[in-house]
Enzyme design. Structure first.
Site, PDB file in Angstrom:
ATOM      1  N   SER A   7      42.750  17.171  60.056  1.00  0.00           N
ATOM      2  CA  SER A   7      42.052  16.155  58.927  1.00  0.00           C
ATOM      3  C   SER A   7      40.865  15.722  59.585  1.00  0.00           C
ATOM      4  O   SER A   7      40.771  15.499  60.679  1.00  0.00           O
ATOM      5  CB  SER A   7      43.094  15.076  58.709  1.00  0.00           C
ATOM      6  OG  SER A   7      42.420  14.285  57.828  1.00  0.00           O
ATOM      7  N   TYR A  28      48.130   8.420  60.833  1.00  0.00           N
ATOM      8  CA  TYR A  28      47.983   9.771  60.148  1.00  0.00           C
ATOM      9  C   TYR A  28      47.066  10.493  61.158  1.00  0.00           C
ATOM     10  O   TYR A  28      47.233  11.809  61.347  1.00  0.00           O
ATOM     11  CB  TYR A  28      47.496   9.472  58.821  1.00  0.00           C
ATOM     12  CG  TYR A  28      47.223  10.802  57.988  1.00  0.00           C
ATOM     13  CD1 TYR A  28      47.946  11.948  57.814  1.00  0.00           C
ATOM     14  CD2 TYR A  28      45.662  11.153  57.763  1.00  0.00           C
ATOM     15  CE1 TYR A  28      47.789  13.030  57.468  1.00  0.00           C
ATOM     16  CE2 TYR A  28      45.432  12.533  57.328  1.00  0.00           C
ATOM     17  CZ  TYR A  28      46.563  13.349  57.023  1.00  0.00           C
ATOM     18  OH  TYR A  28      46.113  14.518  56.588  1.00  0.00           O
TER      19      TYR A  28
END
Lengths: 329, 294
Positions: free
Chosen positions: A132, A159
């Protein structure tokens, strides 16, 4: 390639997994789709995505959790899987704050289970997995895109930390076991069949319902929005160019063009043909101010060049949304 | 001697709830579907009280009407075959609702003293309707009457609050404790922070002996230029038994907008007909919908 060993896609009922499966099936690959179909996200949307794949003779769905190592190893072994597109994850910053252990289990434990399953395979060619843009942490926009070898050691959300941890684990598996891998750092992927928890999707729902939208960071955020079809093109291009044994490469996949949040909203409103009330809110915890992908590396490898700009992409999304949810224009 | 009479001081102007209280007495503001004053009267009825004495002021006639027969309404509902169940408990036994006026606002002590001839020579209770007390099993006054039957004398309701809140309230200086009973050695009005003798505040329920009326008659104006009930009660301490009864239940300060809103929400949330819907709605309302940005 037709009739060859199947490509295994984890998270096949998810946004990017579903789109990738469609593309691979369309060109004649055998695909095994894995998903645990958990109730994060929107179970009805996951079921609808899967329903578009079910008709393909070359598609085989297995309901399984990537965080179960034995199940993953058996899948890879039993089907002679040589290429894996690992997209299953607890996606998004918000979930990682409210359900940290579920995030860790899926994104770290699940990644390790996939690494182990691939390592144990008799013949293995390529593990391509999702990382990501969040791994770049909270950094100013600057004058150039984020490059893959820029520092990525200051995550501001769990995350991001789990995604970075997965990259590092992959590095060790390449060093230890020679596992050929590609990590793709996705930059705000959007489009038809997207994730309802994403801002553009959420804003669409609220705008059509005549409700106000909350704009975090007072709108002073920038994102490199990447249309789903371009992302899938990048995935397939990278998948087909397997790294050498022992090679682990990390590639940005974005549009390469940052847009402000307010521009995205104005573009979305234009696509919707209506506006809505906006409430300015402070930054949400865990969010980064800006993302901007330098996509030169992926371009050099695959010739990747994004085709669909934000206006066109949001137009296509809104068209899908109206059709899927039965909201007339 | 049983407690037959309860005084409800309801002469206050309710300025904190303007403009709602411009034409409507604040005691008539509803918590869910009952006006505040009816919660107070129901509490007294549960405790066995017969005579309700309302110390009113001008513009309070709605309270009288509330406990009267609503002839037209009842007739129309009956003719339509509609139930009158919702009106149950609003009509008091003839002669058992007594209204006396406190002509000018001179404090709680003065309001109580205005009812002296109606109370006569017997112990009586006081309920401040602003303080909505929801007992866990029995109402607050019923809890106090149960203790009164054991120890007699004067009783005040005592509510445990957080120690850091005591500076807002009248607080008991405690003596011996025995279960819910606490001997009262003194009453301290709004003690300075850190100096409170206990965390037992007085939430507006009293059972007092008639002698307090004589003390109120001679009571000098105290804090705020008003005749304070607390000052008169303090003078009874040591002469008559005086105890606090720890209240088992919840308190809502309906004299404040926050407490009033909390009372409405809390009681509506446990209403069998709408509680679940309300809670689901509130949960959705409060869940700030956050989104993922990447």
């Amino acid at each position: 390639m037709i009739g060859g060993p199947p490509i295994l896609i984890t998270g096949a009922a998810g946004f990017i997994g579903h789109a990738t499966a469609q593309r691979l099936l369309a060109r004649g690959d055998q695909v095994i789709g894995v998903d645990n179909l958990d109730d994060h996200g929107d179970p009805a949307l996951k079921a609808a995505r899967l329903a578009t794949l079910d008709g393909h003779a070359a598609f085989h769905f297995v309901k399984a959790d990537v965080a179960e190592p034995e199940g993953m190893a058996r899948l890879v072994h039993d089907h002679d899987v040589r290429r894996v597109v690992h997209l299953a994850a607890q996606a998004g910053v918000r979930h990682s704050i409210t359900t940290p252990f579920a995030c860790e289990r899926s994104n770290v434990g699940g990644h390790l289970a996939v690494l182990e399953a691939c390592r144990q395979a008799q013949t293995f060619e390529h593990l391509l997995y999702a990382s990501s843009s969040a791994v770049y942490g909270d950094r100013p926009l600057g004058s150039a895109g984020f490059r893959e070898d820029d520092p990525a050691d200051t995550p501001v959300s769990l995350y991001a930390a789990t995604k970075r941890a997965a990259e590092l684990m992959s590095h060790s598996y390449a060093a230890l076991h020679g596992l050929p891998q590609t990590g793709l750092r996705f930059f705000t992927v959007y489009g038809p069949w997207g994730r309802p928890d994403m801002a553009y999707f959420h804003f669409t729902r609220l705008t059509l319902a005549g409700e106000a939208i909350d704009i975090y960071g007072n709108g002073a955020m920038t994102r490199d929005f990447t249309y789903i079809d371009d992302v899938v093109t990048g995935i397939v291009g990278a998948l087909d160019r397997a790294p050498a044994r022992g090679e682990h490469r990390i590639l940005n996949i974005g549009e390469g063009r940052p847009e402000s949040l307010m521009t995205m909203i104005a573009t979305l409103e234009a696509a919707l043909g209506q506006t809505t009330r906006k409430r300015m809110q402070p930054m949400q915890p865990g969010d980064v101010t800006a993302t901007w992908a330098d996509i030169a590396r992926l371009h050099r490898l695959t010739g990747y060049r994004p085709r669909v700009g934000l206006a066109e992409g949001l137009q296509r999304f809104v068209g899908w949304y109206r059709d899927f949810y039965g909201v007339a224009a | 001697m049983t407690i037959r009479k309860t005084i409800f001081p309801v002469a206050g102007l309710g300025t904190r709830f303007l403009p709602a209280t411009k034409a409507v007495p604040k005691e008539m503001l509803p918590v869910v579907d009952r006006p505040l004053i009816q919660y107070a009267v129901d509490e007294a009825l549960e405790a066995g009280v017969e005579t309700m004495i309302f110390v009113t002021g001008r513009n309070k006639s709605a309270i009288e009407d509330h406990f009267d027969m609503a002839y037209e309404l009842e007739r129309i509902q009956a003719d339509r075959g509609k139930s009158l169940a919702a009106l149950e408990g609003t009509r008091l036994t003839p002669g058992n609702a007594i209204f006396v006026r406190q002509q000018e606002p001179r404090g709680l002590g003065h309001a109580i003293w205005c009812a002296r001839d109606i109370v006569g020579d017997e112990p009586f209770a006081i309920i401040l309707p602003d303080e909505l007390l929801i007992g866990r099993q029995h109402g607050c006054l019923a809890q106090m009457v149960a203790q009164y039957d054991k120890v007699g004398g004067n009783l005040v309701c005592a509510l445990e609050v957080q120690p850091e809140e005591t500076h807002n309230y009248g607080v008991i200086d405690p003596g011996r404790r025995d279960g819910v009973l606490t001997e009262v050695k003194g009453l301290v009005e709004k003690p300075a922070r850190g100096s409170a003798p206990s965390n037992l505040m007085l939430p507006g329920r009293y059972i007092l002996q008639p002698e307090v009326m004589a003390l109120l008659a001679t009571q000098e104006a105290g804090a705020g230029g008003e005749v304070q009930l607390t000052d008169a009660m303090a003078r009874l301490i040591g002469k008559q038994p005086f105890h606090g009864v720890t209240f088992d239940g919840e308190r809502f300060d309906c004299g404040s907008k926050l407490g009033f809103a909390q009372a409405n929400f809390a009681l509506a949330a446990r209403d069998p007909a709408m509680g679940e819907d309300l809670k689901a709605w509130a949960k959705a309302l409060l869940a700030t919908e956050r989104v993922n940005m990447l």
